[in-house]
Design a protein around this motif. Structure first.
Motif, mmCIF file in Angstrom:
data_model
loop_
_atom_site.group_PDB
_atom_site.id
_atom_site.type_symbol
_atom_site.label_atom_id
_atom_site.label_comp_id
_atom_site.label_asym_id
_atom_site.label_seq_id
_atom_site.Cartn_x
_atom_site.Cartn_y
_atom_site.Cartn_z
ATOM 1 N N ALA A 138 -30.115 91.072 -17.858
ATOM 2 C CA ALA A 138 -28.932 90.222 -17.994
ATOM 3 C C ALA A 138 -27.658 91.004 -17.707
ATOM 4 N N ALA A 139 -27.630 92.284 -18.104
ATOM 5 C CA ALA A 139 -26.442 93.091 -17.833
ATOM 6 C C ALA A 139 -26.258 93.318 -16.336
ATOM 7 N N ASP A 140 -27.344 93.581 -15.624
ATOM 8 C CA ASP A 140 -27.243 93.781 -14.179
ATOM 9 C C ASP A 140 -26.816 92.489 -13.477
ATOM 10 N N PHE A 141 -27.319 91.377 -13.966
ATOM 11 C CA PHE A 141 -26.938 90.102 -13.358
ATOM 12 C C PHE A 141 -25.452 89.817 -13.572
ATOM 13 N N PHE A 142 -24.955 90.101 -14.782
ATOM 14 C CA PHE A 142 -23.539 89.871 -15.056
ATOM 15 C C PHE A 142 -22.668 90.813 -14.226
ATOM 16 N N LEU A 143 -23.097 92.062 -14.042
ATOM 17 C CA LEU A 143 -22.323 93.012 -13.253
ATOM 18 C C LEU A 143 -22.247 92.576 -11.792
ATOM 19 N N SER A 144 -23.361 92.045 -11.261
ATOM 20 C CA SER A 144 -23.350 91.596 -9.876
ATOM 21 C C SER A 144 -22.454 90.376 -9.701
ATOM 22 N N ARG A 145 -22.516 89.439 -10.668
ATOM 23 C CA ARG A 145 -21.654 88.260 -10.560
ATOM 24 C C ARG A 145 -20.184 88.642 -10.701
ATOM 25 N N ALA A 146 -19.874 89.572 -11.603
ATOM 26 C CA ALA A 146 -18.481 89.998 -11.783
ATOM 27 C C ALA A 146 -17.958 90.703 -10.542
ATOM 28 N N LYS A 147 -18.818 91.486 -9.873
ATOM 29 C CA LYS A 147 -18.397 92.165 -8.631
ATOM 30 C C LYS A 147 -18.005 91.158 -7.564
ATOM 31 N N ASN A 148 -18.837 90.110 -7.386
ATOM 32 C CA ASN A 148 -18.531 89.096 -6.373
ATOM 33 C C ASN A 148 -17.244 88.351 -6.697
ATOM 34 N N LEU A 149 -17.029 88.031 -7.985
ATOM 35 C CA LEU A 149 -15.811 87.318 -8.364
ATOM 36 C C LEU A 149 -14.573 88.174 -8.141
ATOM 37 N N ALA A 150 -14.658 89.487 -8.457
ATOM 38 C CA ALA A 150 -13.513 90.384 -8.252
ATOM 39 C C ALA A 150 -13.196 90.544 -6.781
ATOM 40 N N ARG A 151 -14.240 90.674 -5.939
ATOM 41 C CA ARG A 151 -14.008 90.811 -4.499
ATOM 42 C C ARG A 151 -13.375 89.550 -3.913
ATOM 43 N N GLN A 152 -13.876 88.366 -4.317
ATOM 44 C CA GLN A 152 -13.308 87.131 -3.801
ATOM 45 C C GLN A 152 -11.864 86.939 -4.255
ATOM 46 N N SER A 193 -17.943 99.485 -0.808
ATOM 47 C CA SER A 193 -18.709 99.490 -2.051
ATOM 48 C C SER A 193 -18.724 98.126 -2.721
ATOM 49 N N MET A 194 -17.729 97.281 -2.420
ATOM 50 C CA MET A 194 -17.680 95.946 -3.027
ATOM 51 C C MET A 194 -18.631 94.980 -2.340
ATOM 52 N N PHE A 195 -19.274 95.414 -1.253
ATOM 53 C CA PHE A 195 -20.276 94.595 -0.584
ATOM 54 C C PHE A 195 -21.693 95.102 -0.841
ATOM 55 N N GLY A 196 -21.856 96.253 -1.494
ATOM 56 C CA GLY A 196 -23.168 96.839 -1.723
ATOM 57 C C GLY A 196 -23.676 96.553 -3.119
ATOM 58 N N PRO A 197 -24.583 97.397 -3.646
ATOM 59 C CA PRO A 197 -25.131 97.209 -4.982
ATOM 60 C C PRO A 197 -24.033 97.248 -6.033
ATOM 61 N N ALA A 198 -24.203 96.457 -7.080
ATOM 62 C CA ALA A 198 -23.170 96.377 -8.118
ATOM 63 C C ALA A 198 -23.041 97.678 -8.888
#
Length: 327
Positions: free
Chosen positions: A240-254, A271-276
């Protein structure tokens, strides 16, 4: 000289007779007729389609007119007549789409060259003829007086005037009711005397039930637990932590792309397009994550923009800073 002329005439006479016979035979020889052309096996089908299409155009198109079903089936079943000149004449009926009783009659002739001529297109002619003919109810049948057949064996029967002629009444179908036998009643003196009903004595009243008041239940207040905002509110599960980190990365980049004019004018760092896990982020005590990254124009070599974006667990995005790179 005379002998020579006479001799030449004798020689020329058979030749002239032979030439005359040849000319006579040439004139009397019969003329050679060319062989008849083979009939087109598809002409009847093509003629049926041309006649039907001509009727459809004449009556306003398929939206207002439909020919009878025989003009849509096999050509051999169509109402046609072969003419001596090779043409075919079709006589068919039609009406409005979905008609039950036809209202239009059409007579169309199609030549082997494909030329169509309409001889008739109008109301049914058979219906007009049916109105002229008298109906069976209108025909008058001469009435003749009925002939009385007398039988010589029968003799007249004289009925006296004192006895009137009355029609015999038909036998009644309802059954006759026979009177019932009278019922014998006993005298009142012989009946047994009626006994009075037993009296019910009232029972003693039951003592009232002793009702004890139920004790009042006082609500007990449970101590409220203070909300914990420590780091234990973070998802304990690593997935769940990895999933939240990936979703937060996409929201910050957008959010950074939208703040800098879109992808046509801005691209964040790779780095904002690669692994979270490889993004420049920081986990805060309240469970949110703050991303600090750089970017610039598409295809840049030296970044020109710095962005600081914080994303909460409820997906609330806050752009803390978006401007030139700070030292």
């Amino acid at each position: 000289m005379r002998q020579f002329v006479a001799f030449s005439q004798v020689l020329l006479l058979p030749m002239c007779l032979g030439i005359g016979q040849v000319s006579v035979h040439a004139q009397s020889s019969p003329s050679i007729t060319p062989p008849p052309k083979a009939a087109d096996p598809f002409f009847l089908t093509r003629a049926k389609n041309l006649a039907r299409q001509a009727a459809e155009r004449q009556n306003g198109g398929l939206r207002l007119y439909r020919a009878e079903a025989a003009m849509y089936g096999p050509a051999i079943d169509a109402p046609s007549r072969q003419n001596s000149d090779g043409s075919v004449t079709f006589t068919f009926k039609g009406g409005a789409p979905g008609f039950v009783t036809p209202t239009v009659e059409t007579i169309a002739t199609v030549t082997p060259q494909g030329q169509v001529s309409l001889q008739y297109n109008g109301p049914l002619r058979s219906a007009a003829l049916a109105q002229v003919k008298p109906t069976p109810s209108q025909t008058q049948i001469p009435t003749q007086p009925p002939t009385t057949l007398t039988n010589s064996l029968e003799k007249p029967v004289l009925i006296p005037s004192s006895q009137p002629l009355l029609p015999k009444s038909p036998p009644s179908l309802t059954p006759t009711l026979q009177p019932k036998a009278p019922q014998t009643r006993l005298p009142t003196s012989e009946l047994p005397p009626l006994q009075p009903a037993p009296t019910i004595t009232p029972t003693q009243p039951l003592p009232p039930l002793a009702t004890q008041p139920t004790p009042a239940i006082t609500p007990q207040s449970t101590p409220s637990r203070p909300a914990q905002t420590s780091s234990t509110s973070l998802p304990n599960n690593s997935i769940a932590a990895d999933f939240f980190l990936s979703r937060a990365k996409n929201l910050a980049r957008q959010a950074a792309i939208n703040a800098n004019g879109g992808l046509a004018q801005y691209r964040p760092e790779p780095s904002m397009f690669g692994p979270a896990a490889g993004t420049p982020h920081q986990k805060n005590p309240d469970g949110s994550i703050t991303f600090r990254f750089q970017g610039g124009a598409p295809g840049y070599r030296n970044p020109t923009t710095e962005s600081v974006v914080t994303v909460t667990q409820n997906s609330i995005v806050t752009v803390t800073y978006n401007g030139p790179i700070r030292p």
